[in-house]
Enzyme design. Structure first.
Site, mmCIF file in Angstrom:
data_model
loop_
_atom_site.group_PDB
_atom_site.id
_atom_site.type_symbol
_atom_site.label_atom_id
_atom_site.label_comp_id
_atom_site.label_asym_id
_atom_site.label_seq_id
_atom_site.Cartn_x
_atom_site.Cartn_y
_atom_site.Cartn_z
ATOM 1 N N GLU A 17 14.363 17.471 -6.285
ATOM 2 C CA GLU A 17 14.272 16.008 -6.159
ATOM 3 C C GLU A 17 14.660 15.377 -7.487
ATOM 4 O OE1 GLU A 17 10.773 13.485 -4.471
ATOM 5 O OE2 GLU A 17 10.750 13.147 -6.629
ATOM 6 N N GLN A 174 4.027 16.909 -0.266
ATOM 7 C CA GLN A 174 3.528 16.363 -1.531
ATOM 8 C C GLN A 174 3.273 17.538 -2.473
ATOM 9 O OE1 GLN A 174 3.403 14.359 -3.829
ATOM 10 N NE2 GLN A 174 2.268 12.665 -2.878
HETATM 11 P P1 FAD Z 1 3.296 7.710 6.953
HETATM 12 O O1 FAD Z 1 3.774 8.951 7.595
HETATM 13 O O2 FAD Z 1 3.499 6.426 7.682
HETATM 14 O O3 FAD Z 1 1.736 7.912 6.650
HETATM 15 C C1 FAD Z 1 0.997 6.971 5.863
HETATM 16 C C2 FAD Z 1 -0.442 6.938 6.363
HETATM 17 O O4 FAD Z 1 -0.497 6.369 7.680
HETATM 18 C C3 FAD Z 1 -1.118 8.309 6.482
HETATM 19 O O5 FAD Z 1 -2.459 8.158 6.116
HETATM 20 C C4 FAD Z 1 -0.981 8.669 7.960
HETATM 21 O O6 FAD Z 1 -2.039 9.503 8.411
HETATM 22 C C5 FAD Z 1 -1.037 7.285 8.624
HETATM 23 N N1 FAD Z 1 -0.183 7.202 9.821
HETATM 24 C C6 FAD Z 1 1.064 7.709 9.973
HETATM 25 N N2 FAD Z 1 1.556 7.402 11.195
HETATM 26 C C7 FAD Z 1 0.610 6.691 11.832
HETATM 27 C C8 FAD Z 1 0.540 6.069 13.109
HETATM 28 N N3 FAD Z 1 1.547 6.145 13.987
HETATM 29 N N4 FAD Z 1 -0.608 5.385 13.435
HETATM 30 C C9 FAD Z 1 -1.638 5.283 12.552
HETATM 31 N N5 FAD Z 1 -1.623 5.858 11.317
HETATM 32 C C10 FAD Z 1 -0.507 6.532 10.959
HETATM 33 N N6 FAD Z 1 7.699 6.739 -2.052
HETATM 34 C C11 FAD Z 1 8.694 5.889 -2.410
HETATM 35 O O7 FAD Z 1 8.448 4.688 -2.591
HETATM 36 N N7 FAD Z 1 9.980 6.331 -2.587
HETATM 37 C C12 FAD Z 1 10.322 7.639 -2.397
HETATM 38 O O8 FAD Z 1 11.485 8.009 -2.567
HETATM 39 C C13 FAD Z 1 9.291 8.570 -2.026
HETATM 40 N N8 FAD Z 1 9.574 9.879 -1.820
HETATM 41 C C14 FAD Z 1 8.587 10.732 -1.383
HETATM 42 C C15 FAD Z 1 8.912 12.075 -1.109
HETATM 43 C C16 FAD Z 1 7.940 12.959 -0.663
HETATM 44 C C17 FAD Z 1 8.309 14.389 -0.348
HETATM 45 C C18 FAD Z 1 6.589 12.519 -0.509
HETATM 46 C C19 FAD Z 1 5.514 13.473 -0.066
HETATM 47 C C20 FAD Z 1 6.254 11.184 -0.785
HETATM 48 C C21 FAD Z 1 7.243 10.278 -1.210
HETATM 49 N N9 FAD Z 1 6.964 8.937 -1.478
HETATM 50 C C22 FAD Z 1 7.961 8.070 -1.856
HETATM 51 C C23 FAD Z 1 5.575 8.427 -1.358
HETATM 52 C C24 FAD Z 1 5.276 7.876 0.068
HETATM 53 O O9 FAD Z 1 6.053 6.728 0.307
HETATM 54 C C25 FAD Z 1 3.778 7.564 0.137
HETATM 55 O O10 FAD Z 1 3.022 8.724 0.085
HETATM 56 C C26 FAD Z 1 3.344 6.666 1.294
HETATM 57 O O11 FAD Z 1 2.012 6.228 1.041
HETATM 58 C C27 FAD Z 1 3.331 7.339 2.659
HETATM 59 O O12 FAD Z 1 4.580 7.540 3.156
HETATM 60 P P2 FAD Z 1 4.783 8.404 4.517
HETATM 61 O O13 FAD Z 1 6.199 8.307 4.879
HETATM 62 O O14 FAD Z 1 4.184 9.729 4.387
HETATM 63 O O15 FAD Z 1 3.889 7.483 5.513
#
Ligand code: FAD
Length: 285
Positions: A17, A174
């Site tokens: 990354e 993560q």
């Molecule tokens: P989601 O999958 O939407 O999950 C977020 C929360 O909502 C979780 O608690 C989950 O349990 C809950 N949830 C999910 N779906 C639902 C649903 N349908 N109904 C109810 N609850 C739900 N951030 C950046 O700004 N830029 C980046 O480039 C970036 N890269 C990343 C790369 C990796 C590999 C990782 C692990 C994280 C990265 N992040 C980045 C951080 C990420 O944006 C945050 O961790 C954010 O808080 C969650 O994103 P997510 O896509 O996992 O969210």
């Protein structure tokens, strides 16, 4: 190229990354880093989107440079919490115009001063939207030690399953410092019917500030062995760096021996550290 095809060789993939430069620095400032990192021949390089105050616009340009100049597959991250459907469509059009067809679909962190947009509430909705547009392979993020906002680990896994059902073809985790957390998480995923490849996120910790920042941001637990090493060498930067690399190598060796699908190295744009790790594990992959 569809990255999922790469997992079919049944080897552990090593991917990197990188992040775009801060808004105040020109995009060219990262080209030297890209050249050195791509020379290490990772399976692919992912490029963050707006994380840590970096310019989101540069994500596409950097991913395109990695793919089209250095001939290494690239994944562009995209977040939706502060975007409308129209803005996401524009970003996707830009990816397509630059031959980027692998994306990591993320919700993004909710920032207190910026009320979220309402077009997408979670990453599963973004994933479904991107899949409905066609022409993209979509990956998702996952959390071996549970996403900080999730009620509990069961709810988090149920939500992760929704993301996979919406079209996430593989997952990137993560960062974590305790491999057992990752193995326990893999078990929960398989029990929940999440059968896509899951890459392990590894961050070599090479200075003390990095540990404190990472732990407060992502809540990764610190095993006693890790804390002992960090405490012992906190006032000796070179020793701390070498110990951090050795710890990450140790994690990677164990993960590879356990047959994980992939290791995603959070390089922090540091080619020296990435090279040391590649030298140590290159023949094991
Ligand atoms: P989601 O999958 O939407 O999950 C977020 C929360 O909502 C979780 O608690 C989950 O349990 C809950 N949830 C999910 N779906 C639902 C649903 N349908 N109904 C109810 N609850 C739900 N951030 C950046 O700004 N830029 C980046 O480039 C970036 N890269 C990343 C790369 C990796 C590999 C990782 C692990 C994280 C990265 N992040 C980045 C951080 C990420 O944006 C945050 O961790 C954010 O808080 C969650 O994103 P997510 O896509 O996992 O969210």
């Amino acid at each position: 190229m569809n990255i999922v095809e790469m997992y079919k060789e049944n080897k552990t993939l090593l991917s990197f990354e990188v992040f775009p430069p801060k808004k105040t620095s020109p995009i060219e400032s990262v080209y030297g880093v890209l050249e050195e990192l791509t020379a290490l021949k990772p399976a692919y390089v992912s490029v963050t989107y707006g994380a840590g105050g970096t310019a989101a616009d540069n994500t596409c340009a950097i991913a395109a440079k990695i793919k089209n100049t250095y001939n290494i597959e690239a994944i562009a991250h995209i977040t939706c919490v502060n975007s409308t459907k129209r803005q996401v469509e524009d970003a996707l059009d830009n990816f397509k115009a630059n031959s980027i067809d692998n994306v990591l679909a993320l919700r993004g962190d909710i920032v207190p001063d910026l009320p979220p947009q309402t077009d997408f509430r979670h990453a599963d909705e973004l994933t479904a939207f991107i899949k409905s547009k066609g022409g993209f392979h979509v990956a998702g993020a996952c959390y071996p030690e549970v996403h900080p906002e999730a009620e509990d680990e069961i709810t988090d896994i149920i939500n992760l399953k929704k993301k996979v059902d919406a079209g996430a073809e593989f997952l990137i985790s993560q960062l974590f410092f305790d491999n057992q957390c990752f193995y326990d998480f893999l078990k929960r995923c398989r029990l929940a019917g999440i059968n896509v490849p899951i890459e392990a996120g590894i961050m070599p910790v090479v200075n003390k500030n990095q540990i404190q920042r990472m732990v407060s941001l992502c809540g990764a637990s610190l095993p006693a062995k890790f804390s002992r090493i960090m405490n012992r060498y906190e006032n000796n930067p070179e020793a701390l760096r070498d110990a951090g690399i050795a710890y990450a190598v140790d994690q990677c060796v164990d993960l590879i021996a356990n047959g994980v699908s992939g290791i995603h190295l959070y390089t922090m744009n540091n080619p020296y550290v990435a090279r040391r790790i590649c030298e140590a594990i290159g023949k094991l992959l």
